[in-house]
Design a protein around this motif. Structure first.
Motif, mmCIF file in Angstrom:
data_model
loop_
_atom_site.group_PDB
_atom_site.id
_atom_site.type_symbol
_atom_site.label_atom_id
_atom_site.label_comp_id
_atom_site.label_asym_id
_atom_site.label_seq_id
_atom_site.Cartn_x
_atom_site.Cartn_y
_atom_site.Cartn_z
ATOM 1 N N THR A 185 -2.743 15.003 35.299
ATOM 2 C CA THR A 185 -1.474 14.962 34.578
ATOM 3 C C THR A 185 -1.097 16.397 34.219
ATOM 4 O OG1 THR A 185 -1.958 12.784 33.627
ATOM 5 C CG2 THR A 185 -0.254 14.108 32.542
ATOM 6 N N PHE A 186 0.080 16.808 34.640
ATOM 7 C CA PHE A 186 0.518 18.187 34.407
ATOM 8 C C PHE A 186 1.655 18.216 33.400
ATOM 9 C CE2 PHE A 186 -1.124 18.017 38.776
ATOM 10 C CZ PHE A 186 -2.118 18.995 38.706
ATOM 11 N N GLY A 187 1.621 19.241 32.554
ATOM 12 C CA GLY A 187 2.653 19.365 31.531
ATOM 13 C C GLY A 187 3.960 19.912 32.058
ATOM 14 N N SER A 188 3.898 20.624 33.203
ATOM 15 C CA SER A 188 5.106 21.219 33.774
ATOM 16 C C SER A 188 4.879 21.502 35.246
ATOM 17 C CB SER A 188 5.453 22.527 33.052
ATOM 18 O OG SER A 188 4.439 23.502 33.317
ATOM 19 N N ASP A 189 5.959 21.804 35.949
ATOM 20 C CA ASP A 189 5.846 22.178 37.355
ATOM 21 C C ASP A 189 5.065 23.481 37.525
ATOM 22 O OD1 ASP A 189 7.057 20.003 38.466
ATOM 23 O OD2 ASP A 189 9.020 20.944 38.725
ATOM 24 N N ASP A 190 5.243 24.410 36.599
ATOM 25 C CA ASP A 190 4.515 25.671 36.681
ATOM 26 C C ASP A 190 3.005 25.442 36.569
ATOM 27 O OD1 ASP A 190 6.717 27.263 37.058
ATOM 28 O OD2 ASP A 190 6.962 27.767 34.929
ATOM 29 N N GLU A 191 2.625 24.549 35.669
ATOM 30 C CA GLU A 191 1.200 24.238 35.526
ATOM 31 C C GLU A 191 0.651 23.603 36.802
ATOM 32 O OE1 GLU A 191 -1.688 21.258 32.934
ATOM 33 O OE2 GLU A 191 0.289 21.801 32.131
ATOM 34 N N THR B 194 5.486 24.417 47.563
ATOM 35 C CA THR B 194 5.342 24.254 46.119
ATOM 36 C C THR B 194 5.927 25.419 45.329
ATOM 37 O OG1 THR B 194 3.068 25.126 46.318
ATOM 38 C CG2 THR B 194 3.341 22.731 46.264
ATOM 39 N N ASN B 195 6.204 26.518 46.024
ATOM 40 C CA ASN B 195 6.870 27.644 45.355
ATOM 41 C C ASN B 195 8.340 27.375 45.092
ATOM 42 O OD1 ASN B 195 5.064 29.690 44.699
ATOM 43 N ND2 ASN B 195 5.004 30.480 46.785
ATOM 44 N N THR B 196 8.937 26.494 45.889
ATOM 45 C CA THR B 196 10.396 26.334 45.854
ATOM 46 C C THR B 196 10.860 24.954 45.395
ATOM 47 O OG1 THR B 196 10.373 25.728 48.206
ATOM 48 C CG2 THR B 196 10.725 28.045 47.666
ATOM 49 N N CYS B 197 9.945 23.978 45.306
ATOM 50 C CA CYS B 197 10.381 22.610 45.023
ATOM 51 C C CYS B 197 10.263 22.289 43.535
ATOM 52 C CB CYS B 197 9.558 21.612 45.835
ATOM 53 S SG CYS B 197 7.834 21.500 45.298
ATOM 54 N N SER B 198 10.874 21.196 43.140
ATOM 55 C CA SER B 198 10.669 20.633 41.807
ATOM 56 C C SER B 198 9.755 19.420 41.945
ATOM 57 C CB SER B 198 12.018 20.221 41.201
ATOM 58 O OG SER B 198 12.680 19.304 42.040
ATOM 59 N N ASN B 199 9.307 18.885 40.806
ATOM 60 C CA ASN B 199 8.345 17.773 40.833
ATOM 61 C C ASN B 199 7.192 18.129 41.772
ATOM 62 O OD1 ASN B 199 7.160 15.350 40.257
ATOM 63 N ND2 ASN B 199 8.716 14.080 41.264
ATOM 64 N N ALA C 240 3.840 18.291 41.872
ATOM 65 C CA ALA C 240 2.667 17.481 42.188
ATOM 66 C C ALA C 240 3.008 16.406 43.224
ATOM 67 C CB ALA C 240 2.097 16.854 40.923
ATOM 68 N N ALA C 241 4.100 15.676 42.977
ATOM 69 C CA ALA C 241 4.497 14.615 43.907
ATOM 70 C C ALA C 241 4.892 15.187 45.264
ATOM 71 C CB ALA C 241 5.656 13.814 43.314
ATOM 72 N N ALA C 242 5.577 16.324 45.249
ATOM 73 C CA ALA C 242 5.995 16.959 46.498
ATOM 74 C C ALA C 242 4.789 17.407 47.308
ATOM 75 C CB ALA C 242 6.906 18.147 46.207
ATOM 76 N N TYR C 243 3.760 17.905 46.619
ATOM 77 C CA TYR C 243 2.552 18.328 47.334
ATOM 78 C C TYR C 243 1.883 17.141 48.031
ATOM 79 C CZ TYR C 243 -2.055 19.819 48.579
ATOM 80 O OH TYR C 243 -3.181 20.065 49.325
ATOM 81 N N VAL C 244 1.718 16.049 47.320
ATOM 82 C CA VAL C 244 1.056 14.877 47.904
ATOM 83 C C VAL C 244 1.843 14.366 49.106
ATOM 84 C CG1 VAL C 244 0.301 12.515 47.485
ATOM 85 C CG2 VAL C 244 -0.056 14.255 45.723
ATOM 86 N N ASP C 245 3.166 14.306 48.977
ATOM 87 C CA ASP C 245 4.004 13.867 50.096
ATOM 88 C C ASP C 245 3.817 14.782 51.311
ATOM 89 O OD1 ASP C 245 5.025 11.775 48.626
ATOM 90 O OD2 ASP C 245 6.882 12.819 48.076
#
Length: 350
Positions: free
Chosen positions: A71-77, A110-115, A117-122
């Motif tokens: 569980t991440f608190g933010s996209d940066d984290e 992951t440098n350019t997307c939002s959300n 964690a979900a984007a990485y898994v996809d």
């Protein structure tokens, strides 16, 4: 398009990753769970999984499993977490081009997307699907190329392969072995070097084959004119000597690899850094015994060479371009222009 392989060395059911433990093959088909990047790193280093495409996929999905449990608190984290783990995974196999290609792409995403964690898994899941699709294209392209070059006097083609380049070394289907799988659908035969993995895979797939020692290949090519090609992957020790004997005997020497296995940033193969592995892999041998019929398999190591014997154990060799007939990728079949390939231009145009 060729048939799907029966074997699944990598099984992903979000958020769970399991892999076939290749250290136990061919005696036991045991799947192990890879819950995080540490387990993925271990699986790659110890060669529970192997093959350049498979290494990249297992690394990406191992981290996807770990990210799915966080569980991440933010996209940066999330971004910082993912990038640190990708840097760690990059240390597992320093010469795996596919691994670094995957890491570069995942970092860029992951440098350019939002959300994040979900984007990485996809994205990791998509790499798995793309690898299978690319391998099927390699199989079809390579089989068609070999068929086109078949002499009319040879009604049934035989091909030789080396090491393991099938579903065990990729996300599925295979590269060089994928070509063989596609060719077999058209009534080809397989002669192979690979007593543990390739022999196991071909048996599981129901593809008839004959196991051949490295030192017997030259004699085999001289005695059997129906062998029209040697098909190998992009990285394994022993391909150089096979290419030499193929050239001498007038047999095509074909390299099969996805574009991600080709380091287009290098001017020449001479710039490739060759990984040298532990001498024990040569001076010792490992096998499995069972204390009773149906008992648990126990892995044992035996000393073959005298204790203290020095050994040279490179993982790969570099085959000169003049010995290679063609490079088969998912984008097409590339042949030399004169004595050299121009893969940078050819791949860009494909």
């Amino acid at each position: 398009m060729s048939a799907q392989s029966r074997l699944q060395a990598i099984v992903w059911n979000r958020p769970k990753l399991t892999i076939l433990n290749q250290l136990l093959l061919p005696h036991s088909s045991e799947y192990i769970e890879i819950p995080d990047s540490a387990a993925g790193h271990h699986a790659i280093v110890t060669m529970q999984t192997r093959g350049a495409p498979a290494i990249a996929i297992v690394a990406a999905l191992a981290l996807a499993a770990e990210v799915s449990a966080q569980t991440f608190g933010s996209d940066d984290e999330a971004r910082q977490f993912i990038h640190a783990k990708l840097d760690y995974l990059s240390t597992s196999r320093p010469t795996a081009v596919n691994l670094f290609d995957a890491i570069t792409k995942l970092k860029k995403l992951t440098n350019t997307c939002s959300n994040v964690a979900a984007a990485y898994v996809d994205a990791a899941e998509q790499m798995l699907a793309d690898d299978i699709s690319d391998n099927k294209a390699i199989g079809a392209n390579g089989a068609a190329f070999i068929e086109r070059r078949r002499p009319e006097t040879v009604p049934r083609i035989k091909v030789l392969t080396h090491c393991n380049t099938g579903a065990l070394a990729t996300a599925g289907h295979g590269t060089a072995l994928g070509i063989i799988r596609s060719l077999y659908q058209k009534d080809g035969s397989v002669l192979e070097h690979g007593a543990r993995l390739t022999a196991y895979e071909l048996k599981e797939e129901g593809i008839p084959s004959t196991l051949v020692c490295d030192s017997a290949v030259s004699a085999l090519l001289r005695s059997d004119p129906s062998i029209r090609a040697i098909v190998v992957g992009a990285d394994r020790i022993g391909t150089y000597q096979l290419a030499i004997t193929a050239k001498f005997h007038g047999v095509d020497f074909i390299v099969a690899a996805p574009v991600t296995s080709i380091d287009l940033g290098l001017k020449s193969g001479r710039d490739i850094v060759i990984e040298e592995r532990n001498m024990d892999e040569i001076t010792q041998t490992a096998g499995f015994v069972s204390e009773s019929i149906g008992g648990e398999l126990v892995r044992q190591t035996l000393q073959v060479a005298p204790v203290g014997t020095n050994a040279w154990n490179p993982s790969f060799d570099v085959t000169p371009a003049e010995l290679i007939t063609a490079v088969v990728t998912e984008k097409g079949v590339f042949e030399k222009r004169g004595a050299e390939f121009d893969l940078v231009s050819d791949i860009a145009k494909a």
